[in-house]
Design an enzyme around this catalytic site. Structure first.
Site, mmCIF file in Angstrom:
data_model
loop_
_atom_site.group_PDB
_atom_site.id
_atom_site.type_symbol
_atom_site.label_atom_id
_atom_site.label_comp_id
_atom_site.label_asym_id
_atom_site.label_seq_id
_atom_site.Cartn_x
_atom_site.Cartn_y
_atom_site.Cartn_z
ATOM 1 N N HIS A 62 51.314 43.489 42.738
ATOM 2 C CA HIS A 62 51.624 43.475 41.298
ATOM 3 C C HIS A 62 52.939 42.761 40.985
ATOM 4 O O HIS A 62 53.039 42.038 39.997
ATOM 5 C CB HIS A 62 51.616 44.909 40.739
ATOM 6 N N ASP A 86 43.787 48.982 36.576
ATOM 7 C CA ASP A 86 44.612 50.067 37.145
ATOM 8 C C ASP A 86 45.970 50.191 36.443
ATOM 9 O O ASP A 86 46.685 51.167 36.651
ATOM 10 C CB ASP A 86 44.817 49.849 38.651
ATOM 11 N N GLY A 139 36.831 39.468 29.598
ATOM 12 C CA GLY A 139 37.993 38.597 29.456
ATOM 13 C C GLY A 139 37.611 37.191 29.009
ATOM 14 O O GLY A 139 38.351 36.539 28.265
ATOM 15 N N ASP A 156 44.318 39.187 36.660
ATOM 16 C CA ASP A 156 44.295 40.180 37.740
ATOM 17 C C ASP A 156 42.844 40.603 37.939
ATOM 18 O O ASP A 156 42.432 41.680 37.530
ATOM 19 C CB ASP A 156 45.180 41.368 37.331
ATOM 20 N N SER A 157 42.090 39.709 38.538
ATOM 21 C CA SER A 157 40.645 39.912 38.640
ATOM 22 C C SER A 157 40.262 40.427 40.014
ATOM 23 O O SER A 157 41.017 40.269 40.969
ATOM 24 C CB SER A 157 39.942 38.572 38.422
HETATM 25 N N1 SAM Z 1 44.212 43.563 42.612
HETATM 26 C C1 SAM Z 1 42.832 43.521 42.661
HETATM 27 C C2 SAM Z 1 42.229 42.699 43.753
HETATM 28 O O1 SAM Z 1 42.562 41.547 43.936
HETATM 29 O O2 SAM Z 1 41.406 43.266 44.480
HETATM 30 C C3 SAM Z 1 42.231 43.353 41.296
HETATM 31 C C4 SAM Z 1 42.383 44.661 40.598
HETATM 32 S S1 SAM Z 1 41.931 44.928 38.990
HETATM 33 C C5 SAM Z 1 41.616 46.649 39.104
HETATM 34 C C6 SAM Z 1 40.391 44.175 38.670
HETATM 35 C C7 SAM Z 1 39.888 44.539 37.260
HETATM 36 O O3 SAM Z 1 39.175 43.456 36.697
HETATM 37 C C8 SAM Z 1 38.964 45.757 37.208
HETATM 38 O O4 SAM Z 1 39.598 46.776 36.471
HETATM 39 C C9 SAM Z 1 37.690 45.239 36.535
HETATM 40 O O5 SAM Z 1 37.107 46.169 35.651
HETATM 41 C C10 SAM Z 1 38.215 44.006 35.794
HETATM 42 N N2 SAM Z 1 37.213 42.994 35.469
HETATM 43 C C11 SAM Z 1 36.169 42.554 36.207
HETATM 44 N N3 SAM Z 1 35.487 41.602 35.543
HETATM 45 C C12 SAM Z 1 36.106 41.417 34.344
HETATM 46 C C13 SAM Z 1 35.870 40.568 33.220
HETATM 47 N N4 SAM Z 1 34.855 39.707 33.191
HETATM 48 N N5 SAM Z 1 36.733 40.655 32.176
HETATM 49 C C14 SAM Z 1 37.788 41.512 32.201
HETATM 50 N N6 SAM Z 1 38.038 42.343 33.237
HETATM 51 C C15 SAM Z 1 37.210 42.291 34.293
#
Ligand code: SAM
Length: 282
Positions: A62, A86, A139, A156-157
């Site tokens: 982060h 998160d 997003g 942060d995907s």
């Molecule tokens: N640090 C992490 C990794 O590299 O493994 C990423 C963590 S973060 C929790 C990923 C977030 O992206 C999740 O909460 C998920 O719900 C979100 N997410 C997945 N697809 C998305 C989209 N199309 N638009 C917005 N958020 C999305």
């Protein structure tokens, strides 16, 4: 003893984490969600069987996905976070007194609710901060439709699977370019340089078609196994990235406390080993 089995990199490598205490196991509209406690890592969040973050090592990921773009911008006031359910990235962004508004768009409200309840050590009080607006939406849809402008965008995907796949397309990067102000900076994670060898070159190739300034930086996150983990930093309206001297001045002025990031770490993270430099040169 129960174990969490994380199949990685086309199921060629598996990481096993002991589930010392199960906190939550369920399925949202978008993904399988697992939250558990591990004696070495603290609380662990996994989505669709892949570790997203852990209480013990989240600070490395982060701080690097947030402070590198924030310090690369002369005056970051408006920040967009895509993903980041998160709350760890939001918490780092909100450390800046200069930040007036943060929009966080995550597709999955259940991840956010679980983070508020069980991942307080990671999100702290981010979701209660009046400067943060949380939007539960895709997003890609959000950046395609908003008229708002941002100084910094942080993607942060998760990995390019499931709902996160759309966050790795040229169309998405074009929309990010559009929502950035005249001077703007974007950071995104681009996977393990070693085991997800195609992810970084693909991201760089697409980003070079959209942004005039793109560079790769690296760190090592213990639970993202495979050694060096990559990010891309892209700039709009900037001729070059700030010098160490400028970073030191900005960091001192921001007055934020970190456990990993320093201006020297920032600069050093852009030094690439040959195999990484070669992969993105193509
Ligand atoms: N640090 C992490 C990794 O590299 O493994 C990423 C963590 S973060 C929790 C990923 C977030 O992206 C999740 O909460 C998920 O719900 C979100 N997410 C997945 N697809 C998305 C989209 N199309 N638009 C917005 N958020 C999305």
């Amino acid at each position: 003893m129960k174990w969490f089995k994380e199949d990685l990199y086309g199921a060629t490598i598996t990481q096993w984490l002991a589930i010392d205490k199960l906190i939550y196991k369920g399925k949202s509209k978008y993904q399988k969600i697992l939250l558990f406690e591990n004696k070495s890592l603290g609380r662990v969040l996994a989505l669709d069987g892949i570790v997203q973050t852990t209480e013990k090592d989240e600070f490395i990921y982060h701080e690097m996905i947030v402070h590198v773009p924030m310090m690369s911008h002369p005056n970051p006031r408006r920040v967009l976070i895509v993903g980041g359910g998160d709350g760890g990235a939001a918490e780092e962004v909100l450390k800046y007194g200069s930040v007036e508004r943060v929009v966080m768009v995550d597709i999955d409200g259940e991840v956010v609710e679980l983070a508020k309840k069980y991942l307080r050590k990671i999100c702290k009080r981010a979701f209660e901060d009046k400067r943060l607006e949380l939007i539960i939406d895709d997003g890609v849809k959000y950046v395609a439709n908003t008229d708002e402008k941002f100084d910094v965008v942080i993607v942060d995907s998760p990995d390019p699977i499931g709902p996160g796949k759309v966050l790795f397309t040229k169309r998405f990067y074009q929309s990010i370019y559009r929502v950035l102000d005249k001077v703007g900076v974007m950071s995104r994670q681009a996977g393990s340089t070693f085991f997800q060898g195609n992810e970084l070159p693909q991201a760089v190739r697409l980003l070079r078609q959209v942004f005039p300034l793109n560079d790769v930086y690296l760190t090592a996150v213990p639970t993202y196994i495979g050694g060096l983990f990559s990010f891309v930093l892209s700039g709009k309206g900037l001729k070059a990235w700030p010098s160490l001297k400028v970073l030191e001045k900005r960091f001192a002025q921001a007055g934020i406390k970190t456990d990993y990031y320093t201006p020297e770490v920032h600069k050093a993270s852009f030094v690439l080993p040959v195999y990484v430099a070669r992969a993105i040169a193509k």
